[in-house]
Scaffold this motif. Structure first.
Motif, short mmCIF file in Angstrom:
data_model
loop_
_atom_site.label_atom_id
_atom_site.label_comp_id
_atom_site.label_asym_id
_atom_site.label_seq_id
_atom_site.Cartn_x
_atom_site.Cartn_y
_atom_site.Cartn_z
N ASP A 11 17.24 76.43 18.99
CA ASP A 11 18.58 74.61 19.98
C ASP A 11 19.11 75.26 20.40
O ASP A 11 19.26 75.29 22.23
N SER A 12 19.60 76.30 20.05
CA SER A 12 20.79 76.57 20.60
C SER A 12 20.79 77.49 21.87
O SER A 12 21.25 77.34 23.08
N LYS A 13 19.73 78.53 22.00
CA LYS A 13 19.17 79.20 22.53
C LYS A 13 18.40 78.70 23.96
O LYS A 13 18.85 78.74 24.68
N ILE A 14 18.06 77.29 23.72
CA ILE A 14 16.79 76.51 24.20
C ILE A 14 18.61 75.77 25.51
O ILE A 14 17.98 76.10 26.82
N LEU A 15 19.45 75.44 24.48
CA LEU A 15 19.90 75.08 25.23
C LEU A 15 21.32 75.80 26.45
O LEU A 15 21.58 75.73 27.24
N GLY A 16 21.38 76.38 25.82
CA GLY A 16 22.17 77.93 26.64
C GLY A 16 20.99 77.91 28.05
O GLY A 16 22.12 78.12 28.94
N ALA A 17 20.02 78.50 28.10
CA ALA A 17 18.78 78.99 28.95
C ALA A 17 19.31 77.43 30.26
O ALA A 17 19.36 77.97 31.09
N LEU A 18 19.09 76.20 29.59
CA LEU A 18 19.00 74.89 30.36
C LEU A 18 20.27 74.78 30.80
O LEU A 18 20.08 74.05 32.29
N ARG A 46 13.17 67.06 21.56
CA ARG A 46 14.09 66.14 20.49
C ARG A 46 16.05 66.02 20.60
O ARG A 46 16.27 65.13 20.39
N LEU A 47 15.80 67.25 21.60
CA LEU A 47 17.55 67.39 21.58
C LEU A 47 17.35 66.20 22.94
O LEU A 47 18.50 65.54 22.93
N LYS A 48 16.36 65.86 23.86
CA LYS A 48 16.74 64.32 24.73
C LYS A 48 16.64 63.39 23.53
O LYS A 48 17.81 62.45 24.61
N ASN A 49 15.72 63.44 23.41
CA ASN A 49 15.75 62.24 22.10
C ASN A 49 17.01 61.28 21.19
O ASN A 49 17.63 60.26 21.13
N GLU A 50 17.64 63.12 20.66
CA GLU A 50 18.75 62.34 20.50
C GLU A 50 20.10 62.40 20.92
O GLU A 50 21.41 62.46 20.35
N GLY A 51 19.97 62.23 22.49
CA GLY A 51 21.29 62.25 23.24
C GLY A 51 22.61 63.67 23.60
O GLY A 51 22.83 63.53 23.89
N VAL A 52 21.56 64.85 22.40
CA VAL A 52 22.33 66.51 22.95
C VAL A 52 22.13 66.66 24.34
O VAL A 52 23.17 66.84 25.19
N ILE A 53 20.83 66.28 24.65
CA ILE A 53 20.88 66.89 26.46
C ILE A 53 20.88 65.16 27.40
O ILE A 53 19.71 64.05 26.57
N GLU A 54 21.77 64.95 27.90
CA GLU A 54 21.98 63.28 28.69
C GLU A 54 20.98 63.58 30.30
O GLU A 54 21.19 62.36 30.41
N GLY A 55 21.04 64.46 30.39
CA GLY A 55 20.20 64.53 31.89
C GLY A 55 20.29 66.02 32.43
O GLY A 55 20.61 66.77 32.13
N SER A 56 20.24 66.05 33.44
CA SER A 56 20.67 67.23 34.50
C SER A 56 21.61 66.48 35.75
O SER A 56 22.00 66.07 36.67
N ILE B 53 22.72 68.41 31.48
CA ILE B 53 23.95 67.51 31.04
C ILE B 53 24.20 67.86 29.53
O ILE B 53 22.63 67.19 28.78
N VAL B 54 24.96 68.01 28.90
CA VAL B 54 25.12 68.02 27.45
C VAL B 54 25.38 67.18 26.92
O VAL B 54 27.03 67.09 27.42
N SER B 55 25.32 66.43 26.04
CA SER B 55 26.23 65.53 25.39
C SER B 55 27.44 66.43 23.75
O SER B 55 26.42 67.06 22.88
N LEU B 56 28.25 66.64 24.45
CA LEU B 56 28.78 68.38 23.78
C LEU B 56 29.68 66.97 22.96
O LEU B 56 29.65 67.93 21.18
N SER B 57 29.92 66.01 22.69
CA SER B 57 30.04 65.08 20.83
C SER B 57 29.21 64.55 20.31
O SER B 57 29.36 65.55 18.81
N LYS B 58 28.16 65.39 20.84
CA LYS B 58 26.52 65.64 19.77
C LYS B 58 27.17 66.19 18.92
O LYS B 58 25.92 66.87 18.29
N SER B 140 30.49 64.58 28.60
CA SER B 140 29.71 65.48 28.92
C SER B 140 29.50 66.47 29.55
O SER B 140 30.99 66.52 30.10
N PHE B 141 29.16 67.96 29.29
CA PHE B 141 28.92 68.69 30.21
C PHE B 141 27.68 69.77 31.09
O PHE B 141 26.56 69.32 30.08
N PRO B 142 28.46 69.91 31.94
CA PRO B 142 29.64 70.00 32.57
C PRO B 142 29.79 68.80 33.27
O PRO B 142 31.63 68.85 33.32
N VAL B 143 29.14 67.59 33.18
CA VAL B 143 30.02 67.16 34.12
C VAL B 143 28.68 65.58 33.60
O VAL B 143 28.32 65.42 32.81
N ASP B 144 30.07 64.49 33.74
CA ASP B 144 29.27 63.35 33.79
C ASP B 144 27.83 62.64 34.84
O ASP B 144 28.16 63.66 35.51
#
Lengths: 157, 152
Positions: A11-18, A46-56, B53-58, B140-144
């Motif tokens: 997951d760490s690698k995936i997030l790092g790349a994206l 899964r990362l999106k569903n759990e809110g780790v990935i919020e968007g782009s 965008i990643v939620s760093l709080s998670k 929210s990283f890097p931004v909202d």
């Protein structure tokens, strides 16, 4: 308190790349992780569903459309003045980030202005409508991103 | 940059991961056109970054720190910038004109201990005279997500 999501090395690698490039090819990520593309796609879901990935987000050279001056504004004011000042700032069309902060300033604003006069006008507008102790303006001249510097730590499940 | 380029940028601002095919259908051009223009805009530096965008709080972070850094008289900004780049969790550095500092750095913060460690590390740099901090709890990283509102 947000619940912390457990992620592993993959997951760490995936997030790092994206984080570096949201359009990184899934097949590329799959190769570097030694997994199938389906496995990667499922993990991203899964990362999106759990809110780790919020968007782009897209950063682009806004000077092309005349937005020449990125700046952060720091405001010092009593909390009683917050609603008034926040309302003024939210009505501006070039404000991108508005956060309450603790430390040197009470409110931190990031905006991109078309000209310096606009920033000065905003400063005067705020000062005329609310009681603000101090307004600091910092113009960003050469921003450099180093998103890969943020540690995406894997918590062993 | 023409209208088509701007339409592509608007689509990417909505969803940076949307396929070229999807964008092409919405705009009414071929996917190849979108791909070519995207590549060109990246090459020319019109597109600077296209990321999630990643939620760093998670992930266990509590917020971000804006670090306002004043340099020692006579020290160059380049020196300080090179040193700041090495510090973990510092993800943006900019030179500042006017205002109350010479450099601004943004860092992701896990907890109180890490702010102290970070400020200490920065103060130790030979070119740094003073560090002021603004801590915000937006993670929210890097931004909202609201960042690309300028395009709409």
């Amino acid at each position: 308190m947000t619940n912390i999501i457990r992620i592993d090395e993959i997951d760490s690698k995936i997030l790092g790349a994206l984080i570096k490039d949201a359009r990184t090819k899934i097949t590329e990520i799959a190769k570097s992780c030694g997994l199938s593309s389906t496995a990667i796609v499922n993990r991203i879901k899964r990362l999106k569903n759990e809110g780790v990935i919020e968007g782009s987000v897209l950063f682009w050279d806004m000077s092309v459309l005349g937005f020449l001056y990125p700046a952060s504004i720091g405001l010092n004011l009593d909390s009683s003045q917050y609603p008034r000042v926040i309302k003024i700032i939210e009505e501006q069309t070039n404000v991108i980030i508005l956060s309450q902060s603790i430390g040197k300033h009470d409110l931190t604003v990031f905006l991109i202005a078309k000209n310096l006069l606009d920033i000065d006008k905003l400063k005067q507008l705020i000062a005329s409508r609310a009681w603000v102790r101090k307004i600091s303006i910092n113009l960003w001249t050469t921003p450099h991103f180093h998103f890969g510097n943020v540690e995406i730590k894997a918590h062993r499940a | 940059m023409d209208e088509l380029d701007q339409q592509i940028l608007e689509e990417l601002a909505e969803d940076a991961q949307e396929s070229f095919l999807g964008i092409a259908k919405k705009i009414g051009v071929s996917p190849k056109t979108v791909q070519t223009r995207y590549a060109r805009m990246k090459r020319e530096g019109v597109i600077l970054h296209c990321g999630i965008i990643v939620s760093l709080s998670k992930l266990g972070y509590q917020g971000k720190a804006y670090l306002l850094i004043k340099l020692v008289e006579g020290k160059t900004r380049e020196e300080a910038i090179v040193a700041l780049k090495q510090i973990q969790n510092v993800f943006l550095i900019t030179e500042i004109m006017g205002g109350d500092c010479d450099l601004l750095a943004l860092a992701a913060i896990r907890d109180y201990k890490s702010i102290l460690k970070l400020i200490f590390e920065i103060k130790e740099l030979p070119s740094v005279a003073q560090v002021d901090v603004n801590f915000t709890n937006d993670t929210s990283f890097p931004v909202d997500k609201t960042f690309n509102s300028l395009l709409r």
